[in-house]
Design an enzyme around this catalytic site. Structure first.
Site, short mmCIF file in Angstrom:
data_model
loop_
_atom_site.label_atom_id
_atom_site.label_comp_id
_atom_site.label_asym_id
_atom_site.label_seq_id
_atom_site.Cartn_x
_atom_site.Cartn_y
_atom_site.Cartn_z
N THR A 1 7.80 38.06 47.45
CA THR A 1 7.21 38.80 46.34
C THR A 1 5.68 38.81 46.35
O THR A 1 5.05 37.87 46.87
CB THR A 1 7.69 38.17 45.00
OG1 THR A 1 6.98 38.76 43.92
CG2 THR A 1 7.44 36.68 44.96
N LYS B 1 9.20 31.08 44.93
CA LYS B 1 9.35 32.02 46.05
C LYS B 1 8.46 31.60 47.23
O LYS B 1 8.88 31.70 48.39
CB LYS B 1 9.01 33.44 45.60
CG LYS B 1 9.97 34.05 44.58
CD LYS B 1 11.36 34.32 45.13
CE LYS B 1 11.39 35.47 46.12
NZ LYS B 1 12.79 35.79 46.53
N TYR C 1 8.13 31.38 38.97
CA TYR C 1 8.82 32.30 39.90
C TYR C 1 8.04 32.40 41.21
O TYR C 1 8.60 32.22 42.30
CB TYR C 1 8.95 33.68 39.24
CG TYR C 1 9.44 34.78 40.15
CD1 TYR C 1 10.77 34.82 40.57
CD2 TYR C 1 8.57 35.79 40.60
CE1 TYR C 1 11.21 35.84 41.41
CE2 TYR C 1 9.01 36.80 41.43
CZ TYR C 1 10.32 36.83 41.83
OH TYR C 1 10.77 37.83 42.67
N1 LIG Z 1 12.87 43.06 41.20
C1 LIG Z 1 11.59 43.09 41.56
O1 LIG Z 1 10.75 43.77 40.94
C2 LIG Z 1 11.15 42.31 42.76
C3 LIG Z 1 9.78 42.31 43.09
C4 LIG Z 1 9.37 41.58 44.21
C5 LIG Z 1 10.29 40.87 44.96
N2 LIG Z 1 11.60 40.86 44.59
C6 LIG Z 1 12.55 40.09 45.41
O2 LIG Z 1 13.48 41.01 45.95
C7 LIG Z 1 14.74 40.38 46.15
C8 LIG Z 1 15.83 41.22 45.53
O3 LIG Z 1 15.55 41.38 44.14
P1 LIG Z 1 16.55 42.22 43.19
O4 LIG Z 1 15.72 42.87 42.15
O5 LIG Z 1 17.47 43.02 44.03
O6 LIG Z 1 17.36 41.01 42.53
P2 LIG Z 1 18.73 41.06 41.68
O7 LIG Z 1 19.09 42.44 41.34
O8 LIG Z 1 18.55 40.04 40.60
O9 LIG Z 1 19.81 40.54 42.73
C9 LIG Z 1 19.94 39.18 43.06
C10 LIG Z 1 21.38 38.94 43.45
O10 LIG Z 1 21.52 37.54 43.74
C11 LIG Z 1 22.72 37.09 43.11
N3 LIG Z 1 22.73 35.66 42.86
C12 LIG Z 1 22.23 35.02 41.78
N4 LIG Z 1 22.51 33.71 41.86
C13 LIG Z 1 23.23 33.53 43.00
C14 LIG Z 1 23.84 32.39 43.61
N5 LIG Z 1 23.77 31.16 43.06
N6 LIG Z 1 24.50 32.56 44.78
C15 LIG Z 1 24.58 33.80 45.33
N7 LIG Z 1 24.05 34.92 44.80
C16 LIG Z 1 23.37 34.78 43.64
C17 LIG Z 1 22.74 37.89 41.82
O11 LIG Z 1 24.02 37.83 41.23
P3 LIG Z 1 24.14 37.91 39.61
O12 LIG Z 1 23.54 39.23 39.23
O13 LIG Z 1 25.61 37.81 39.37
O14 LIG Z 1 23.35 36.75 39.07
C18 LIG Z 1 22.36 39.27 42.31
O15 LIG Z 1 23.47 39.99 42.79
C19 LIG Z 1 14.58 38.97 45.57
O16 LIG Z 1 14.27 38.07 46.60
C20 LIG Z 1 13.38 39.09 44.64
O17 LIG Z 1 12.70 37.86 44.50
C21 LIG Z 1 12.05 41.57 43.52
#
Ligand SMILES: NC(=O)c1ccc[n+]([C@@H]2O[C@H](COP(=O)([O-])OP(=O)(O)OC[C@H]3O[C@@H](n4cnc5c(N)ncnc54)[C@H](OP(=O)(O)O)[C@@H]3O)[C@@H](O)[C@H]2O)c1
Length: 287
Positions: A101, A129, A125
């Site tokens: 991130t 990360k 957070y």
């Molecule tokens: N969203 C943003 O704006 C953003 C910005 C910069 C970087 N990122 C990074 O991009 C990546 C993807 O983000 P995203 O927005 O796609 O995240 P997301 O929609 O929250 O998806 C994360 C997934 O991980 C699953 N998860 C949670 N706890 C878990 C566990 N104990 N074991 C296995 N799986 C688990 C979640 O399941 P549940 O939904 O059932 O909990 C969900 O399906 C992450 O690394 C995040 O840090 C995101």
């Protein structure tokens, strides 16, 4: 390539599975409850059953504000679990692509951040990360980390969907919608990230990559594009971070330069405006 996508039901993971299939990979998506990254035995078993050549980790604890009060879970998922995935990958000779991130930076730089800039996360957070990035790099050699930012996609909750919903509510109520105008970043569309990652992971160019939509804007600018594209006649007004306090501090400048992708001649990230236009087209095609 035989590929596992962890977090395959998430915002990015859903599109990553599709991108892997489109690129001809044999792909297995894993998410709760089939895999639980806080459960070592289950994680080892679920990954070993597939014996992948590539593991793409899209799972994380992404609730930035909640991380401030759930520090243990933030580090368990965003750091310890990354170390576990890396150790498993090492034992089976797999490579790992991991997602990080822009929030690893403090936002004090006045120019876009490049991969060699020193991280200094301000939030739990961001700290968790960054710790995950470092643990991955310490554990195996064949790793890729992609720092992305301001992510939105067709699946899952994100800023685009929140702004549309709140804008409609404010419009109906005849109220003003205020959005922060002093945080600058690069909105990034999931499918463009997936396409970029699929290109890099077939090369031996391991290491750290910034991977965001080109150019930058404020949350207010992005909200303006969102309400205009959706034709919502809301009274949208800028505000400051101080006027919209949140539990977790955010960097004022989190613009990332895709410097390494460009140096390698691999950058295919479009401008954030083109990314958003593609998202709008993809959404209407899906209807
Ligand atoms: N969203 C943003 O704006 C953003 C910005 C910069 C970087 N990122 C990074 O991009 C990546 C993807 O983000 P995203 O927005 O796609 O995240 P997301 O929609 O929250 O998806 C994360 C997934 O991980 C699953 N998860 C949670 N706890 C878990 C566990 N104990 N074991 C296995 N799986 C688990 C979640 O399941 P549940 O939904 O059932 O909990 C969900 O399906 C992450 O690394 C995040 O840090 C995101």
């Amino acid at each position: 390539m035989n590929t596992v996508v962890i977090g395959s039901n998430g915002q990015l993971g859903t599109d990553m599975v599709t991108a892997c299939k489109a690129a001809g990979h044999t792909v297995t998506g894993l998410d709760l409850p089939v895999i639980d990254l806080t459960n070592r035995a289950l994680t080892e078993k679920s990954i070993a059953a597939v014996a992948p050549e590539l593991i793409i980790n899209c799972a994380a604890y992404t609730a930035v504000d909640a991380c401030e009060t759930n520090r243990d879970l933030a580090f368990a998922l965003n750091c310890d679990a990354v170390g576990l995935i890396a150790a498993i990958a090492k034992s089976i000779g797999s490579r790992v692509a991991h997602i990080s991130t822009d929030y690893v930076f403090d936002g004090c730089k006045t120019e876009p951040y490049v991969e060699t800039d020193k991280p200094a996360p301000r939030s739990v957070y961001g700290q968790s990360k960054l710790a995950g990035e470092r643990l991955l790099a310490e554990t195996i050699d064949n790793w890729y980390t992609f720092r992305i930012a301001w992510l939105y996609g067709v699946h899952g909750a994100n800023f685009v969907k929140t702004i549309r919903r709140v804008a409609r509510e404010k419009c109906t109520a005849g109220a003003v919608l205020t959005v922060v105008n002093d945080q600058i970043g690069s909105p990034t569309y999931t499918r463009q990230v997936c396409s970029q990652i699929m290109q890099v992971v077939t090369t031996p160019n391991f290491g750290l990559f910034h991977c965001t939509g080109e150019g930058s804007c404020s949350w207010f600018d992005f909200a303006r594009s969102i309400v205009d594209a959706a034709n919502i006649p809301v009274n949208l007004q800028p505000c400051t971070t101080a006027e919209f306090p949140r539990p977790a501090p955010r960097p004022a400048n989190s613009v990332l330069e895709n410097a390494r992708l460009k140096a390698l001649g691999l950058n295919r990230m479009a401008s954030w405006e083109e990314g958003f236009a593609q998202f709008c087209r993809d959404e209407s095609n899906a209807e």
